[in-house]
Design an enzyme around this catalytic site. Structure first.
Site, short mmCIF file in Angstrom:
data_model
loop_
_atom_site.label_atom_id
_atom_site.label_comp_id
_atom_site.label_asym_id
_atom_site.label_seq_id
_atom_site.Cartn_x
_atom_site.Cartn_y
_atom_site.Cartn_z
N ARG A 85 -13.46 -13.84 -8.35
CA ARG A 85 -12.56 -12.82 -8.88
C ARG A 85 -12.35 -12.91 -10.39
NH1 ARG A 85 -6.80 -11.89 -6.28
NH2 ARG A 85 -6.14 -12.18 -8.40
N ARG A 111 -7.68 -2.91 -6.24
CA ARG A 111 -7.95 -4.34 -6.45
C ARG A 111 -6.81 -4.94 -7.23
NH1 ARG A 111 -12.36 -6.19 -3.70
NH2 ARG A 111 -13.46 -4.28 -3.24
N LEU A 113 -5.70 -7.11 -10.15
CA LEU A 113 -6.32 -7.54 -11.40
C LEU A 113 -5.67 -8.84 -11.86
CD1 LEU A 113 -6.57 -4.05 -13.07
CD2 LEU A 113 -8.49 -5.50 -12.37
N THR A 128 0.35 3.45 -10.79
CA THR A 128 1.23 4.24 -9.93
C THR A 128 1.18 3.68 -8.53
OG1 THR A 128 1.79 6.42 -9.08
CG2 THR A 128 -0.55 6.02 -9.50
N HIS A 129 2.38 3.58 -7.93
CA HIS A 129 2.50 2.97 -6.60
C HIS A 129 3.34 3.89 -5.71
CE1 HIS A 129 2.65 -0.21 -3.63
NE2 HIS A 129 3.92 0.08 -3.48
N ASP A 161 1.97 -6.10 -15.01
CA ASP A 161 2.00 -7.47 -15.48
C ASP A 161 1.18 -8.33 -14.52
OD1 ASP A 161 3.63 -7.89 -13.30
OD2 ASP A 161 5.47 -8.19 -14.45
N ASP A 165 2.36 -5.09 -8.26
CA ASP A 165 3.38 -4.04 -8.09
C ASP A 165 4.73 -4.51 -8.62
OD1 ASP A 165 1.44 -2.47 -6.85
OD2 ASP A 165 1.94 -3.20 -4.85
C1 GRF Z 1 -1.80 6.87 -4.78
O1 GRF Z 1 -0.76 7.23 -3.93
C2 GRF Z 1 -1.52 5.59 -5.50
O2 GRF Z 1 -0.16 5.38 -5.74
C3 GRF Z 1 -2.01 4.56 -4.52
O3 GRF Z 1 -3.17 5.12 -3.98
C4 GRF Z 1 -3.08 6.53 -4.03
C5 GRF Z 1 -4.31 7.01 -4.74
O4 GRF Z 1 -4.51 8.37 -4.53
N1 GRF Z 1 -2.18 3.28 -5.15
P1 GRF Z 1 -5.66 9.15 -5.33
O5 GRF Z 1 -6.94 8.36 -5.18
O6 GRF Z 1 -5.23 9.27 -6.76
O7 GRF Z 1 -5.72 10.48 -4.65
#
Ligand code: GRF
Length: 226
Positions: A85, A111, A113, A128-129, A161, A165
């Site tokens: 990794r 993945r 990082l 984005t989560h 960071d 998440d």
């Molecule tokens: C998103 O909901 C993101 O938050 C999560 O995976 C999804 C990716 O969706 N980590 P896309 O590939 O942008 O449609």
């Protein structure tokens, strides 16, 4: 002009940055709808941003096809091509750094990082989560929220960071869980919020308008940017 109108009437912008544009690198693993939101936002005239590279950890990521359609350079860096990794992290770091990004955006990049990557772009990686962090970290956030029975979930756009998440929050949006929701239906409504917030967050970071103070990300006015 809307991005779709622009696409019909004009040549698409290529991955070559317009002079002075902020340079955005996007990492994807899959469908790439968040990438598409970024491509659309940066294609707006006067956006001041260009997606200069889309990189994936797998060659079949549909996000790569979206990038090619938009004339953006692509790269595939596969974990299987590296001994471990940390070596993968450094290979990805080098490929991304070569594109000289002002901001790196993880848009459905599945993945984790490690420090070899994260330390190369301090406070300049946005993720984005699909949950209201710190609830439901991990790869199955929407499924886990449904299984828990929460009435409200949402999305979190945050700086990356060295913990998963975890970094300082830039934006969050709440999405109510509706009767009859399954994972896909709920995720689609969450993604609609991500598509709105992610380009705005990427712009703030690209423009140097985010100050990190401990766990907090403070957004400063343009005149405060040196
Ligand atoms: C998103 O909901 C993101 O938050 C999560 O995976 C999804 C990716 O969706 N980590 P896309 O590939 O942008 O449609």
């Amino acid at each position: 002009m809307a991005a779709s109108a622009r696409a019909q009437n004009q040549e698409p912008r290529t991955g070559e940055a317009v002079a002075d544009d902020k340079r955005v690198v996007v990492l994807v693993s899959g469908h790439g709808s968040n990438l598409q939101a970024l491509l659309d936002a940066t294609a707006e005239p006067g956006s001041g941003m260009t997606v200069v590279l889309v990189a994936a950890d797998r060659p079949d990521a549909f996000g790569l096809e979206r990038a090619r359609r938009a004339g953006v350079d692509t790269a595939v860096v596969r974990p299987a091509d590296h001994p471990d990794r940390p070596a993968f992290d450094l290979a990805l770091r080098d490929r991304v750094a070569a594109a000289r990004p002002d901001v790196v955006c993880l848009a459905g990049f599945m993945r984790i990082l490690g420090p070899g990557f994260v330390r190369a772009f301090p406070d300049r990686i946005v993720n984005t989560h699909p949950s209201l962090l710190p609830a439901f970290r991990g790869a199955h956030a929407v499924r886990d929220a449904l299984a828990y029975g929460v009435k409200v979930t949402g999305c979190t756009v945050h700086l990356v960071d060295e913990e998963v998440d975890h970094g300082p929050v830039l934006f969050q949006s709440a999405v109510p869980v509706e009767a009859g929701d399954d994972e896909d239906r709920l995720h689609e409504r969450i993604k609609a919020e991500e598509h709105r917030l992610l380009p705005a967050a990427v712009r703030l970071v690209a423009e140097g308008r985010v100050r990190v103070e401990g766990r907090r990300a403070r957004i400063v006015q343009p005149e405060e940017v040196p």
